[in-house]
Design a protein around this motif. Sequence first.
Motif, short mmCIF file in Angstrom:
data_model
loop_
_atom_site.label_atom_id
_atom_site.label_comp_id
_atom_site.label_asym_id
_atom_site.label_seq_id
_atom_site.Cartn_x
_atom_site.Cartn_y
_atom_site.Cartn_z
N ARG A 18 0.87 -1.18 0.00
CA ARG A 18 0.00 0.00 0.00
C ARG A 18 0.90 1.23 0.00
O ARG A 18 1.76 1.38 0.87
CB ARG A 18 -0.91 0.01 1.24
N GLU A 79 -1.60 -1.02 -3.94
CA GLU A 79 -2.70 -0.07 -3.70
C GLU A 79 -2.13 1.34 -3.69
O GLU A 79 -1.15 1.61 -2.98
CB GLU A 79 -3.40 -0.35 -2.37
N GLU A 82 -6.07 7.40 -4.21
CA GLU A 82 -6.98 7.61 -5.34
C GLU A 82 -6.45 8.72 -6.27
O GLU A 82 -5.79 9.67 -5.83
CB GLU A 82 -8.37 7.95 -4.84
N THR A 114 -7.16 0.82 -6.22
CA THR A 114 -7.34 2.06 -5.46
C THR A 114 -8.72 2.08 -4.83
O THR A 114 -9.67 1.49 -5.35
CB THR A 114 -7.15 3.30 -6.36
N TYR A 115 -8.79 2.76 -3.67
CA TYR A 115 -10.05 2.94 -2.95
C TYR A 115 -10.37 4.42 -3.00
O TYR A 115 -9.59 5.25 -2.52
CB TYR A 115 -9.90 2.46 -1.51
N ALA A 155 -12.42 0.56 -6.13
CA ALA A 155 -13.60 0.44 -5.27
C ALA A 155 -13.99 1.84 -4.80
O ALA A 155 -13.15 2.58 -4.28
CB ALA A 155 -13.31 -0.46 -4.07
N GLY A 157 -16.07 4.21 -2.23
CA GLY A 157 -16.64 4.13 -0.90
C GLY A 157 -17.97 4.84 -0.75
O GLY A 157 -18.68 4.60 0.23
N ALA A 183 -18.96 2.89 2.28
CA ALA A 183 -18.05 2.83 3.43
C ALA A 183 -18.83 2.75 4.73
O ALA A 183 -18.71 3.60 5.62
CB ALA A 183 -17.14 4.06 3.43
N ARG A 359 -15.16 -0.99 4.07
CA ARG A 359 -13.75 -0.79 3.66
C ARG A 359 -13.02 -2.12 3.62
O ARG A 359 -12.19 -2.36 2.72
CB ARG A 359 -13.05 0.18 4.64
N ALA A 362 -14.22 -4.00 0.54
CA ALA A 362 -13.59 -3.45 -0.65
C ALA A 362 -12.16 -3.96 -0.80
O ALA A 362 -11.71 -4.28 -1.91
CB ALA A 362 -13.59 -1.92 -0.59
N ASP A 363 -11.46 -4.06 0.31
CA ASP A 363 -10.09 -4.56 0.28
C ASP A 363 -10.05 -6.03 -0.15
O ASP A 363 -9.18 -6.44 -0.93
CB ASP A 363 -9.45 -4.40 1.66
N MET A 366 -10.55 -5.92 -3.93
CA MET A 366 -9.44 -5.33 -4.67
C MET A 366 -8.23 -6.25 -4.72
O MET A 366 -7.55 -6.37 -5.74
CB MET A 366 -9.04 -3.98 -4.07
#
Length: 381
Positions: A18, A79, A82, A114-115, A155, A157, A183, A359, A362-363, A366
């Motif tokens: 990350r 990661e 954004e 990316t989130y 992803a 949020g 989120a 979150r 989403a992880d 991803m």
Amino acid sequence: MTPDNHVLRKPALQLRVRLYESIRTAHLERARDLQPASILYRVKRYDFEDGLAEGLDLVRVGPLSGALLIGRSSIETLEINEPLMLSSLASTSLALFALRVRRLLGGGRTTVVTYAIGNSDPFADGPAQRPRTRLRRRIERMLARHVWDRVDRAAFGTSAAQQTYQSVLGDVNIRSNALLIPALPAPVPTATSSRRIDGRVIFVGAFSERKGIRVLLEAWPYVTGLRPGATLTIMGKGLLEESVLAVARLFEGITVEIDPGRERIAEALDEARVLVLPSQPSATWREQVGLPIVEGLSHGLSIVTTEQTGLADWLMAHDHTVVADPASSPELAVAIVQMLDDNRPVSEILDSLPSRDGRLAADDWMFSRTPTITDLVREYS
């Protein structure tokens, strides 16, 4: 020790990495639940707690040293911040360039994810922008588009973030590798109605103009006029600390706790019925989600906020209150009283939340594409 020297002393990176511009306590707390990864970061935020960093694979780097470390590694998934986070564009662009060079030299292709929760256009023209500023914005837009085009999985949020990216960078809804996962928190296992105090309102966050603490304090006399006996707990710290304490001394029923620990915040949330975060508009900032909102929901609180948060649509659809005029203290007061009078059951609010934190879900998607998109859409719609 400089970031560039510091990184040379670090061991090899994990296969998941990350790359963050900055790191704060919330990142440290969440890192233990996310997919295991090395975390590269440039700066520590004001609320970074060293004790929470123990056991995590943290590497402080500069833009160039971070890119060199990534280029020399064998990472499989990266990661990045954004693309609309302008402060990270230099570091991200250098890292992506390093991955491209590594690929040209025979290395494997790295999946980039990316989130995204950015919900305002960072390229919008401000009043009387100088030519140099306009040129910088054009360059930043070009870099952001380049970064966005390199992302393999994104992803979102909030729906506001998805709409913003659609407007600013385009090709959001038609991307098969972009997914909206709100989120939202999972319920806190210990959240119950047994400790709730009737009429208790809570504010958690920075004592700053943009978090709306001044508007809340202006609204409080209206609240007690409409709902005698209502009490307000204020928890946090910031530049307006003296003003907050001064107002608290004038009104019975206002309690201020400066920079309380996490356990104490959790206790206070379990005692309250309504959480208020009246985020204010700013020329350079907009509330993306609002961590206090997420924490309040996880403890079963009714939420009163403004349209600034990216969760506004979800909150309105689930019977929380979103104030139209963020600067109106009377409107905020009426909203607070309505939420107190509604007295919604804690269980009803908790039942509206997903079983797994958004979150974290989403992880999962991803980094490993599990669970399936169908399952995620069903769970978080």
